[in-house]
Design a protein around this motif. Structure first.
Motif, PDB file in Angstrom:
ATOM      1  N   LYS A  33       6.900  21.681   5.299  1.00  0.00           N
ATOM      2  CA  LYS A  33       5.714  21.395   6.118  1.00  0.00           C
ATOM      3  C   LYS A  33       6.047  20.372   7.211  1.00  0.00           C
ATOM      4  CE  LYS A  33       1.853  19.131   4.563  1.00  0.00           C
ATOM      5  NZ  LYS A  33       0.540  18.973   3.884  1.00  0.00           N
ATOM      6  N   GLU A  34       6.882  19.422   6.852  1.00  0.00           N
ATOM      7  CA  GLU A  34       7.279  18.403   7.823  1.00  0.00           C
ATOM      8  C   GLU A  34       7.955  19.048   9.039  1.00  0.00           C
ATOM      9  OE1 GLU A  34       8.839  14.852   5.805  1.00  0.00           O
ATOM     10  OE2 GLU A  34      10.281  14.778   7.445  1.00  0.00           O
ATOM     11  N   ARG A  35       8.859  19.968   8.768  1.00  0.00           N
ATOM     12  CA  ARG A  35       9.554  20.616   9.877  1.00  0.00           C
ATOM     13  C   ARG A  35       8.624  21.525  10.674  1.00  0.00           C
ATOM     14  NH1 ARG A  35      15.061  20.201   9.887  1.00  0.00           N
ATOM     15  NH2 ARG A  35      15.886  19.135   8.059  1.00  0.00           N
ATOM     16  N   LEU A  36       7.705  22.128   9.969  1.00  0.00           N
ATOM     17  CA  LEU A  36       6.723  22.961  10.665  1.00  0.00           C
ATOM     18  C   LEU A  36       5.873  22.094  11.599  1.00  0.00           C
ATOM     19  CD1 LEU A  36       5.168  25.568  11.180  1.00  0.00           C
ATOM     20  CD2 LEU A  36       3.861  25.141   9.083  1.00  0.00           C
ATOM     21  N   PHE A  37       5.508  20.911  11.133  1.00  0.00           N
ATOM     22  CA  PHE A  37       4.728  19.995  11.967  1.00  0.00           C
ATOM     23  C   PHE A  37       5.525  19.599  13.213  1.00  0.00           C
ATOM     24  CE2 PHE A  37       3.294  15.792  13.296  1.00  0.00           C
ATOM     25  CZ  PHE A  37       1.919  15.921  13.286  1.00  0.00           C
ATOM     26  N   VAL A  38       6.778  19.268  13.002  1.00  0.00           N
ATOM     27  CA  VAL A  38       7.643  18.871  14.125  1.00  0.00           C
ATOM     28  C   VAL A  38       7.714  19.986  15.156  1.00  0.00           C
ATOM     29  CG1 VAL A  38      10.045  18.376  14.758  1.00  0.00           C
ATOM     30  CG2 VAL A  38       8.993  17.207  12.797  1.00  0.00           C
ATOM     31  N   ALA A  39       7.833  21.216  14.682  1.00  0.00           N
ATOM     32  CA  ALA A  39       7.909  22.356  15.598  1.00  0.00           C
ATOM     33  C   ALA A  39       6.560  22.614  16.260  1.00  0.00           C
ATOM     34  CB  ALA A  39       8.371  23.600  14.835  1.00  0.00           C
ATOM     35  N   ALA A  40       5.490  22.523  15.477  1.00  0.00           N
ATOM     36  CA  ALA A  40       4.160  22.819  16.009  1.00  0.00           C
ATOM     37  C   ALA A  40       3.751  21.800  17.070  1.00  0.00           C
ATOM     38  CB  ALA A  40       3.128  22.851  14.877  1.00  0.00           C
ATOM     39  N   MET A  41       4.106  20.538  16.857  1.00  0.00           N
ATOM     40  CA  MET A  41       3.777  19.485  17.815  1.00  0.00           C
ATOM     41  C   MET A  41       4.801  19.426  18.953  1.00  0.00           C
ATOM     42  SD  MET A  41       0.963  18.146  16.789  1.00  0.00           S
ATOM     43  CE  MET A  41       0.331  19.532  15.842  1.00  0.00           C
ATOM     44  N   ARG A  42       5.790  20.294  18.878  1.00  0.00           N
ATOM     45  CA  ARG A  42       6.841  20.360  19.897  1.00  0.00           C
ATOM     46  C   ARG A  42       7.526  19.011  20.067  1.00  0.00           C
ATOM     47  NH1 ARG A  42       2.427  22.537  22.209  1.00  0.00           N
ATOM     48  NH2 ARG A  42       2.342  24.784  22.433  1.00  0.00           N
ATOM     49  N   LEU A  43       7.824  18.367  18.969  1.00  0.00           N
ATOM     50  CA  LEU A  43       8.533  17.097  19.055  1.00  0.00           C
ATOM     51  C   LEU A  43       9.990  17.387  19.425  1.00  0.00           C
ATOM     52  CD1 LEU A  43       7.154  15.155  15.955  1.00  0.00           C
ATOM     53  CD2 LEU A  43       6.130  15.538  18.190  1.00  0.00           C
ATOM     54  N   PRO A  44      10.486  16.724  20.453  1.00  0.00           N
ATOM     55  CA  PRO A  44      11.860  17.004  20.879  1.00  0.00           C
ATOM     56  C   PRO A  44      12.896  16.515  19.871  1.00  0.00           C
ATOM     57  CG  PRO A  44      10.851  15.354  22.301  1.00  0.00           C
ATOM     58  CD  PRO A  44       9.792  15.806  21.347  1.00  0.00           C
ATOM     59  N   ILE A  45      12.523  15.572  19.027  1.00  0.00           N
ATOM     60  CA  ILE A  45      13.401  15.225  17.915  1.00  0.00           C
ATOM     61  C   ILE A  45      12.555  15.140  16.654  1.00  0.00           C
ATOM     62  CG2 ILE A  45      15.271  13.987  19.064  1.00  0.00           C
ATOM     63  CD1 ILE A  45      13.714  11.407  18.403  1.00  0.00           C
ATOM     64  N   ASP A  46      13.215  15.274  15.553  1.00  0.00           N
ATOM     65  CA  ASP A  46      12.542  15.149  14.272  1.00  0.00           C
ATOM     66  C   ASP A  46      12.539  13.673  13.897  1.00  0.00           C
ATOM     67  OD1 ASP A  46      11.885  15.000  11.589  1.00  0.00           O
ATOM     68  OD2 ASP A  46      12.816  16.921  11.108  1.00  0.00           O
ATOM     69  N   PRO A  47      11.363  13.053  13.849  1.00  0.00           N
ATOM     70  CA  PRO A  47      11.308  11.611  13.576  1.00  0.00           C
ATOM     71  C   PRO A  47      11.995  11.236  12.272  1.00  0.00           C
ATOM     72  CG  PRO A  47       9.133  12.445  14.145  1.00  0.00           C
ATOM     73  CD  PRO A  47      10.026  13.638  14.000  1.00  0.00           C
ATOM     74  N   SER A  48      11.921  12.118  11.296  1.00  0.00           N
ATOM     75  CA  SER A  48      12.530  11.754  10.017  1.00  0.00           C
ATOM     76  C   SER A  48      14.051  11.706  10.143  1.00  0.00           C
ATOM     77  CB  SER A  48      12.100  12.733   8.936  1.00  0.00           C
ATOM     78  OG  SER A  48      12.571  14.027   9.231  1.00  0.00           O
ATOM     79  N   GLU A  49      14.600  12.560  11.026  1.00  0.00           N
ATOM     80  CA  GLU A  49      16.046  12.493  11.242  1.00  0.00           C
ATOM     81  C   GLU A  49      16.417  11.218  11.995  1.00  0.00           C
ATOM     82  OE1 GLU A  49      17.333  16.128  13.087  1.00  0.00           O
ATOM     83  OE2 GLU A  49      16.622  17.328  11.405  1.00  0.00           O
ATOM     84  N   LEU A  50      15.550  10.843  12.928  1.00  0.00           N
ATOM     85  CA  LEU A  50      15.782   9.596  13.659  1.00  0.00           C
ATOM     86  C   LEU A  50      15.763   8.413  12.697  1.00  0.00           C
ATOM     87  CD1 LEU A  50      16.012   8.355  16.541  1.00  0.00           C
ATOM     88  CD2 LEU A  50      13.545   8.049  16.468  1.00  0.00           C
ATOM     89  N   VAL A  51      14.792   8.407  11.816  1.00  0.00           N
ATOM     90  CA  VAL A  51      14.689   7.308  10.854  1.00  0.00           C
ATOM     91  C   VAL A  51      15.896   7.308   9.921  1.00  0.00           C
ATOM     92  CG1 VAL A  51      13.365   6.418   8.904  1.00  0.00           C
ATOM     93  CG2 VAL A  51      12.195   7.157  10.968  1.00  0.00           C
ATOM     94  N   ALA A  52      16.289   8.504   9.498  1.00  0.00           N
ATOM     95  CA  ALA A  52      17.464   8.579   8.622  1.00  0.00           C
ATOM     96  C   ALA A  52      18.687   7.998   9.336  1.00  0.00           C
ATOM     97  CB  ALA A  52      17.709  10.029   8.209  1.00  0.00           C
ATOM     98  N   ALA A  53      18.827   8.331  10.618  1.00  0.00           N
ATOM     99  CA  ALA A  53      19.958   7.793  11.383  1.00  0.00           C
ATOM    100  C   ALA A  53      19.839   6.276  11.519  1.00  0.00           C
ATOM    101  CB  ALA A  53      20.014   8.442  12.768  1.00  0.00           C
ATOM    102  N   ALA A  54      18.609   5.820  11.714  1.00  0.00           N
ATOM    103  CA  ALA A  54      18.405   4.385  11.902  1.00  0.00           C
ATOM    104  C   ALA A  54      18.719   3.608  10.631  1.00  0.00           C
ATOM    105  CB  ALA A  54      16.964   4.120  12.338  1.00  0.00           C
ATOM    106  N   LEU A  55      18.517   4.248   9.496  1.00  0.00           N
ATOM    107  CA  LEU A  55      18.708   3.539   8.233  1.00  0.00           C
ATOM    108  C   LEU A  55      20.086   3.780   7.624  1.00  0.00           C
ATOM    109  CD1 LEU A  55      15.223   4.260   6.599  1.00  0.00           C
ATOM    110  CD2 LEU A  55      15.951   2.169   7.758  1.00  0.00           C
ATOM    111  N   ALA A  56      20.836   4.706   8.200  1.00  0.00           N
ATOM    112  CA  ALA A  56      22.136   5.035   7.613  1.00  0.00           C
ATOM    113  C   ALA A  56      23.099   3.863   7.766  1.00  0.00           C
ATOM    114  CB  ALA A  56      22.716   6.267   8.296  1.00  0.00           C
ATOM    115  N   PRO A  57      23.667   3.410   6.666  1.00  0.00           N
ATOM    116  CA  PRO A  57      24.540   2.242   6.746  1.00  0.00           C
ATOM    117  C   PRO A  57      25.830   2.540   7.523  1.00  0.00           C
ATOM    118  CG  PRO A  57      24.348   3.044   4.466  1.00  0.00           C
ATOM    119  CD  PRO A  57      23.515   3.919   5.305  1.00  0.00           C
ATOM    120  N   ASP A  58      26.275   3.804   7.478  1.00  0.00           N
ATOM    121  CA  ASP A  58      27.567   4.086   8.098  1.00  0.00           C
ATOM    122  C   ASP A  58      27.473   4.243   9.612  1.00  0.00           C
ATOM    123  OD1 ASP A  58      26.054   6.276   7.761  1.00  0.00           O
ATOM    124  OD2 ASP A  58      27.669   7.618   7.159  1.00  0.00           O
TER     125      ASP A  58
END
Lengths: 251, 251
Positions: free
Chosen positions: A95-120
């Motif tokens: 559902k999260e990905r469907l929302f991202v696609a439906a709202m036409r978000l150019p990036i997936d916020p959850s992926e951005l957050v994952a990148a922001a929190l990734a220690p490596d």
């Protein structure tokens, strides 16, 4: 990256400021390409897939708008689009990905957050707070991303319905992940409170820098902003954010 | 305190969200009954003054909207209202106060900021940052104040013109005063940058708590918020907000 009608381009997006993410721009109509229980697809599957996909996205936009993020179900969206729920899962996964696609978000916020929190992904010497802020600032530097983000912000500020939908999505897709990276804290501080504090500062920076365009924040380089605000986020995530018992104020 | 049509009441204001502060509602002015060089006025002095005052306020709203806060002059507003500039000064004092009256702000933000920064209003043991946050939270607890503030926020987010006007007013009436209370800093950090950082966190809290209504922030008591966010403001005002030279990142 799906195009975002009416916003793209550098600088501050103008446009209607409300419609884009939540509804109603020149999008192929919800029903266009809806084919219900036809069973006799004749023309090429690709064309059919694309029509079906658009029908699902249109149904999703309507359902998310009407029922909120939490209230909208894949099953209901599938029914509106005249397809099987399994097909929605097949096309969009969650559902999260469907929302991202439906709202036409150019990036997936959850992926951005994952990148922001990734220690490596962190440069040596950068705190998590600084890294988080730098990741967000870099994302906002991309015109499409910034325009979409500000469009969502406008929607939330002008429509309770949009605010509710975005709150629910952000709570699940963004704040939940930030909370997961936060420390329960010396006195059991709620991790969700920590995540919400982070959100308040990050959103406030966007508001002050890109909407109000407060000059010192517009002029500041990302390094200065990270140095100033990164430790705030670090403390919200990991630090002691409660008063000692002796100094406890009114609750 | 002047009423603010279409917004008041507890909780989140609905209303048109844009018009209220920048446009048009009828409020009896604070200066009702002020008398000026009358001598020969025959009919009710009160009526005459009140009409003049309203004409000035209407002209001010138009001028502030068209020229921005910086660009609008008392002289120009007086000319539009068909009165002498001295009369505008007599009624309203400064341009800042005229703006507050024209926008029907239930409190004068500069007075709020002065109260927030006053050392003698502070409870023992409270840092300046905590006191500043508590003062703002208490103001937002007043429905009229919160409704007006959120109305202005909506205006700024949806209209570049309103954003510019509010930026200019806030820069002069609010940020300038906060900057005055900030420390130049160990390495000559710009006090205006410090004030803008404070604004980013305070505005972000309003956005997250009252617009998006993120649950952990809605639920948090003022004491918890002050303990969590007060030190942030304190650091922005007084602390070291730059990276050491060794760790300096990209500018």
């Amino acid at each position: 990256m799906s195009g975002l009608a009416g916003t793209g381009g550098a600088g501050r997006p103008v446009g209607d400021g409300v419609g884009a993410p939540v509804g109603a721009t020149g999008v192929t109509g919800p029903a266009e390409g809806r084919r219900r229980g036809r069973g006799s697809r004749r023309s090429g599957r690709r064309g059919g897939d694309s029509g079906t996909r658009e029908a699902i996205l249109a149904a999703a936009r309507t359902r998310f708008g009407d029922y909120g993020y939490d209230g909208a179900t894949i099953r209901g969206i599938a029914a509106d689009a005249g397809v099987d729920a399994a097909l929605v899962h097949h096309f969009f996964g969650t559902k999260e990905r469907l929302f991202v696609a439906a709202m036409r978000l150019p990036i997936d916020p959850s992926e951005l957050v994952a990148a922001a929190l990734a220690p490596d992904g962190r440069e040596p010497g950068r705190s998590l707070g600084e890294h988080l802020l730098l990741t967000v600032l870099r994302a906002w530097d991309v015109p499409d991303v910034r325009a979409t983000f500000l469009g969502l912000l406008r929607s939330a500020v002008t429509s309770e319905q949009a605010a509710g939908m975005l709150r629910e999505f952000a709570t699940e897709a963004i704040l939940g992940r930030i909370a997961g990276a936060a420390t329960p804290g010396p006195s059991g501080t709620d991790q969700r409170f920590r995540a919400a504090l982070v959100a308040s500062q990050v959103l406030g920076l966007a508001l002050a820098r890109y909407v109000l365009e407060l000059d010192p924040l517009v002029q500041a380089g990302t390094g200065d902003l990270a140095a100033a605000i990164g430790p705030t986020l670090e403390r919200y995530l990991m630090g002691d954010i409660r008063r000692g018992p002796a100094a406890a104020g009114p609750g």
